[in-house]
Design a protein around this motif. Sequence first.
Motif, PDB file in Angstrom:
ATOM      1  N   LEU A 167       0.995  -1.030   0.340  1.00  0.00           N
ATOM      2  CA  LEU A 167       0.229   0.261   0.253  1.00  0.00           C
ATOM      3  C   LEU A 167       0.467   1.042   0.027  1.00  0.00           C
ATOM      4  O   LEU A 167       0.652   1.879  -0.894  1.00  0.00           O
ATOM      5  CB  LEU A 167      -0.695  -0.128   1.183  1.00  0.00           C
ATOM      6  CG  LEU A 167      -1.573   1.143   1.835  1.00  0.00           C
ATOM      7  CD1 LEU A 167      -2.562   1.412   0.121  1.00  0.00           C
ATOM      8  CD2 LEU A 167      -2.717   1.064   2.694  1.00  0.00           C
ATOM      9  N   THR A 168       1.957   1.382   1.079  1.00  0.00           N
ATOM     10  CA  THR A 168       2.926   2.633   1.018  1.00  0.00           C
ATOM     11  C   THR A 168       3.678   3.186  -0.534  1.00  0.00           C
ATOM     12  O   THR A 168       3.104   3.987  -0.474  1.00  0.00           O
ATOM     13  CB  THR A 168       3.950   2.288   2.016  1.00  0.00           C
ATOM     14  OG1 THR A 168       3.366   2.196   2.981  1.00  0.00           O
ATOM     15  CG2 THR A 168       4.536   4.087   1.896  1.00  0.00           C
ATOM     16  N   PHE A 169       3.652   2.260  -1.390  1.00  0.00           N
ATOM     17  CA  PHE A 169       4.324   2.377  -2.394  1.00  0.00           C
ATOM     18  C   PHE A 169       3.553   3.016  -3.733  1.00  0.00           C
ATOM     19  O   PHE A 169       3.343   4.059  -4.005  1.00  0.00           O
ATOM     20  CB  PHE A 169       5.150   0.758  -3.405  1.00  0.00           C
ATOM     21  CG  PHE A 169       5.928   1.925  -4.561  1.00  0.00           C
ATOM     22  CD1 PHE A 169       6.852   2.271  -4.637  1.00  0.00           C
ATOM     23  CD2 PHE A 169       5.032   1.118  -5.911  1.00  0.00           C
ATOM     24  CE1 PHE A 169       7.190   2.932  -5.584  1.00  0.00           C
ATOM     25  CE2 PHE A 169       5.330   1.449  -6.722  1.00  0.00           C
ATOM     26  CZ  PHE A 169       6.186   2.123  -7.152  1.00  0.00           C
ATOM     27  N   ARG A 170       2.284   1.803  -3.179  1.00  0.00           N
ATOM     28  CA  ARG A 170       1.236   3.169  -4.187  1.00  0.00           C
ATOM     29  C   ARG A 170       0.496   4.042  -3.188  1.00  0.00           C
ATOM     30  O   ARG A 170       0.279   5.488  -4.210  1.00  0.00           O
ATOM     31  CB  ARG A 170      -0.162   1.907  -4.117  1.00  0.00           C
ATOM     32  CG  ARG A 170       0.034   0.835  -5.126  1.00  0.00           C
ATOM     33  CD  ARG A 170       0.545  -0.302  -4.616  1.00  0.00           C
ATOM     34  NE  ARG A 170       0.672  -1.030  -5.977  1.00  0.00           N
ATOM     35  CZ  ARG A 170       2.429  -2.141  -5.794  1.00  0.00           C
ATOM     36  NH1 ARG A 170       3.018  -1.804  -4.681  1.00  0.00           N
ATOM     37  NH2 ARG A 170       2.439  -3.140  -6.438  1.00  0.00           N
ATOM     38  N   LEU A 171       0.457   5.132  -2.245  1.00  0.00           N
ATOM     39  CA  LEU A 171      -0.023   5.882  -1.931  1.00  0.00           C
ATOM     40  C   LEU A 171       0.849   7.096  -2.102  1.00  0.00           C
ATOM     41  O   LEU A 171       0.552   7.981  -2.763  1.00  0.00           O
ATOM     42  CB  LEU A 171       0.199   5.852  -0.402  1.00  0.00           C
ATOM     43  CG  LEU A 171      -0.803   5.133  -0.004  1.00  0.00           C
ATOM     44  CD1 LEU A 171      -0.648   4.826   2.004  1.00  0.00           C
ATOM     45  CD2 LEU A 171      -2.307   5.580  -0.369  1.00  0.00           C
ATOM     46  N   LEU A 332      12.017   6.203  -1.440  1.00  0.00           N
ATOM     47  CA  LEU A 332      11.607   5.360  -0.646  1.00  0.00           C
ATOM     48  C   LEU A 332      10.402   5.111  -0.560  1.00  0.00           C
ATOM     49  O   LEU A 332      10.248   3.590   0.287  1.00  0.00           O
ATOM     50  CB  LEU A 332      11.641   6.947   0.418  1.00  0.00           C
ATOM     51  CG  LEU A 332      13.217   7.708   0.339  1.00  0.00           C
ATOM     52  CD1 LEU A 332      13.100   8.782   1.266  1.00  0.00           C
ATOM     53  CD2 LEU A 332      14.071   6.534   0.584  1.00  0.00           C
ATOM     54  N   PRO A 333       9.115   5.059  -0.821  1.00  0.00           N
ATOM     55  CA  PRO A 333       8.384   4.173  -0.336  1.00  0.00           C
ATOM     56  C   PRO A 333       8.603   1.941  -1.351  1.00  0.00           C
ATOM     57  O   PRO A 333       7.783   1.565  -1.115  1.00  0.00           O
ATOM     58  CB  PRO A 333       7.171   4.926  -0.765  1.00  0.00           C
ATOM     59  CG  PRO A 333       7.214   5.853  -0.585  1.00  0.00           C
ATOM     60  CD  PRO A 333       8.842   6.319  -0.493  1.00  0.00           C
ATOM     61  N   PHE A 334       8.835   2.343  -2.125  1.00  0.00           N
ATOM     62  CA  PHE A 334       9.319   1.340  -3.115  1.00  0.00           C
ATOM     63  C   PHE A 334      10.174   0.604  -2.131  1.00  0.00           C
ATOM     64  O   PHE A 334      10.260  -0.560  -2.222  1.00  0.00           O
ATOM     65  CB  PHE A 334       9.793   1.518  -4.147  1.00  0.00           C
ATOM     66  CG  PHE A 334      10.463   0.320  -4.948  1.00  0.00           C
ATOM     67  CD1 PHE A 334       9.746  -0.103  -5.762  1.00  0.00           C
ATOM     68  CD2 PHE A 334      11.632  -0.316  -4.924  1.00  0.00           C
ATOM     69  CE1 PHE A 334       9.816  -1.201  -6.431  1.00  0.00           C
ATOM     70  CE2 PHE A 334      11.676  -1.456  -5.728  1.00  0.00           C
ATOM     71  CZ  PHE A 334      10.760  -1.899  -7.000  1.00  0.00           C
ATOM     72  N   SER A 336      10.444   0.781   1.303  1.00  0.00           N
ATOM     73  CA  SER A 336       9.692  -0.050   2.276  1.00  0.00           C
ATOM     74  C   SER A 336       8.434  -0.932   1.382  1.00  0.00           C
ATOM     75  O   SER A 336       8.780  -2.047   2.688  1.00  0.00           O
ATOM     76  CB  SER A 336       8.816   1.513   2.592  1.00  0.00           C
ATOM     77  OG  SER A 336       7.601   0.329   3.383  1.00  0.00           O
ATOM     78  N   TRP A 337       8.246  -0.861   0.511  1.00  0.00           N
ATOM     79  CA  TRP A 337       7.805  -2.327   0.114  1.00  0.00           C
ATOM     80  C   TRP A 337       8.319  -3.483   0.538  1.00  0.00           C
ATOM     81  O   TRP A 337       7.666  -4.692   0.620  1.00  0.00           O
ATOM     82  CB  TRP A 337       7.113  -1.492  -1.396  1.00  0.00           C
ATOM     83  CG  TRP A 337       6.004  -2.818  -2.136  1.00  0.00           C
ATOM     84  CD1 TRP A 337       5.361  -4.021  -1.820  1.00  0.00           C
ATOM     85  CD2 TRP A 337       6.295  -2.945  -2.703  1.00  0.00           C
ATOM     86  NE1 TRP A 337       5.325  -4.744  -2.685  1.00  0.00           N
ATOM     87  CE2 TRP A 337       5.398  -4.247  -3.276  1.00  0.00           C
ATOM     88  CE3 TRP A 337       6.460  -1.963  -4.762  1.00  0.00           C
ATOM     89  CZ2 TRP A 337       5.606  -5.147  -4.784  1.00  0.00           C
ATOM     90  CZ3 TRP A 337       6.099  -2.771  -5.890  1.00  0.00           C
ATOM     91  CH2 TRP A 337       5.829  -3.568  -6.323  1.00  0.00           C
ATOM     92  N   ARG A 338       9.402  -3.229  -0.633  1.00  0.00           N
ATOM     93  CA  ARG A 338      10.388  -4.523  -0.763  1.00  0.00           C
ATOM     94  C   ARG A 338      10.564  -4.748   1.292  1.00  0.00           C
ATOM     95  O   ARG A 338      10.833  -6.384   1.105  1.00  0.00           O
ATOM     96  CB  ARG A 338      11.504  -3.955  -1.114  1.00  0.00           C
ATOM     97  CG  ARG A 338      11.207  -3.780  -2.589  1.00  0.00           C
ATOM     98  CD  ARG A 338       9.958  -4.565  -3.425  1.00  0.00           C
ATOM     99  NE  ARG A 338       9.723  -4.470  -4.735  1.00  0.00           N
ATOM    100  CZ  ARG A 338       9.384  -5.665  -5.371  1.00  0.00           C
ATOM    101  NH1 ARG A 338       8.504  -6.589  -5.206  1.00  0.00           N
ATOM    102  NH2 ARG A 338       8.816  -5.381  -6.522  1.00  0.00           N
ATOM    103  N   MET A 339      11.243  -4.211   1.658  1.00  0.00           N
ATOM    104  CA  MET A 339      11.257  -4.502   3.151  1.00  0.00           C
ATOM    105  C   MET A 339       9.751  -4.519   4.094  1.00  0.00           C
ATOM    106  O   MET A 339       9.989  -4.921   5.219  1.00  0.00           O
ATOM    107  CB  MET A 339      12.193  -3.539   3.951  1.00  0.00           C
ATOM    108  CG  MET A 339      14.035  -3.092   2.726  1.00  0.00           C
ATOM    109  SD  MET A 339      14.767  -1.634   3.026  1.00  0.00           S
ATOM    110  CE  MET A 339      14.538  -1.581   5.048  1.00  0.00           C
ATOM    111  N   ALA A 387       2.446   9.341   1.914  1.00  0.00           N
ATOM    112  CA  ALA A 387       2.565   8.102   1.296  1.00  0.00           C
ATOM    113  C   ALA A 387       2.939   7.308   3.248  1.00  0.00           C
ATOM    114  O   ALA A 387       1.934   6.599   3.260  1.00  0.00           O
ATOM    115  CB  ALA A 387       3.541   8.210   0.779  1.00  0.00           C
ATOM    116  N   PHE A 388       3.450   7.934   3.643  1.00  0.00           N
ATOM    117  CA  PHE A 388       4.216   7.072   4.936  1.00  0.00           C
ATOM    118  C   PHE A 388       3.000   7.228   5.752  1.00  0.00           C
ATOM    119  O   PHE A 388       2.540   5.918   6.407  1.00  0.00           O
ATOM    120  CB  PHE A 388       5.803   7.242   5.126  1.00  0.00           C
ATOM    121  CG  PHE A 388       7.001   6.841   4.448  1.00  0.00           C
ATOM    122  CD1 PHE A 388       6.876   5.330   4.265  1.00  0.00           C
ATOM    123  CD2 PHE A 388       7.474   7.684   3.785  1.00  0.00           C
ATOM    124  CE1 PHE A 388       8.113   4.194   3.791  1.00  0.00           C
ATOM    125  CE2 PHE A 388       8.579   7.417   3.306  1.00  0.00           C
ATOM    126  CZ  PHE A 388       8.605   5.266   3.044  1.00  0.00           C
TER     127      PHE A 388
END
Length: 500
Positions: A167-171, A332-334, A336-339, A387-388
């Motif tokens: 979700l965070t990356f899509r946001l 950064l959100p990308f 976050s998505w992977r981690m 986003a975060f």
Amino acid sequence: MERPVPKRSSSSQANVAKKSDPPAKAPAIDPEAERRVRKKIDLMIMPIICILYLFCFIDRANIGNARLAGLEKDLGMKGYDYNATLSVFYISYILCEIPSNVLCKLVGPGWFLPILTILFGSCSLANGFVKTVPQAMAVRFLLGIFEAGMFPGIAYYLSRWYRRSELTFRLACYVTASPLAGAFGALLASAILTMDSIGGSIHRWRMIFVIEGLVTIGLGIIGLVILTDSPATARWLTPDEKELAESRVRSERVGQSKVLDKIDKVKLIKGVTSPVTISLAAMFFFVNITVQGFSVFAPTIIGTLFSEKTTIQKQLLTAPPYLLGSIFTLVLPFLSWRMDTRQIFMILGAPTGIIGYIIFLATDKDDATVRYFATFLIASAVSSYGAFCSGQASANVVSDTARSSAIGFMVMVGNLGGLVSTWSFLPMDAPNYPIGNGLNLASQASILAIAVGMMFWMKRDNRRRDERHEEAEAEAKLREMSKSEIEDLDWQHPYFRWQI
């Protein structure tokens, strides 16, 4: 669905949906089939959502570009009239935040978000015809009403489609519209100002509002055709894909039997009273002091640094910092998505913003190059917080209803910071703006303190929950409750853990 035994050693344990009575076997989700469905959702939902929010932010921030093009002079603005005109937007924007998000759930976001787009596009169009300051204030007040539901509404809408980690990356893909709107808005305004007029009667800054408003209205009409409320109503998903799209989201919701629940008071309150929601709301307040202030005052600040430039050149110089901010908003959100973590990235962003505002305070307007560099630091530091914060609020409540109120409350409190930002850069403070820059430095330091405090609190409370709830004790508690009571537990469910 079968309830997996919680891992006692991990504070970042997944929120897997459970039923205590009776347990049922959860169907396995094929990773390849899930990947195909997610890609399909990305292609059908994300482009139009990102474009709608891009023009939402352009229609909010284009008053800064219009100011450079002569809005103040033509309307006879004096003293603090410009700041007051910005403020009336945030009054209606803040008041309508939670009601708008609840209405979004009731009406259905597939209808609600495009209708809002048409309405705030109409307000932008109307801005091109105002003749007096009170008229400009009235239009900005209406703009605040219609834009209030977009940011939290889109965040809530996407939470119906994506897992917590996704979700965070899509946001971020739509939140990047915030810095991108600054860049694109500046370029668009520069292009519009090369024209003499529209229809022979609409000149200069009025053209910015009229053209951008018409484009926004057209995009809202397109959104009405494309968007759908949820996977269950998506015409472009097969029955099997609909079931998969819903089951993968439902699998992360502790104690919930369905993705879309009915609104009830208990869940609404749970969303607002979550400790993480409250902390994020406080953080988002300070975030918006910088983000919203930067969006409407960046053209003015950069215009002060490069006073010898033409109006169009000043407009163009506002674009590069926003473009860099857009890159960080996605990168950064990308990661976050992977981690599958958000909190550490929220901590890492603030120091860069702190450095940027220290540079502003340590220099004066004659140090144009250094200060212009500082705008790049600030844009890269704060652009991803939307986003975060939204992703973290969504990840740390359970039900669809609680999610709508949590995001709405967070954005409402956050936009109080937007109201503060309208008075952060005052005419008497020019050209170095020590008050505005000092306020933003304090805001960045507050973001850092809250983010660090949240991380330690969530880890400690997860350890407490692990130690307090033994398996047998938790099962006994759940057996004594009805299905609706279990669903109303939300983040107080014994198997829920805060997502860091």
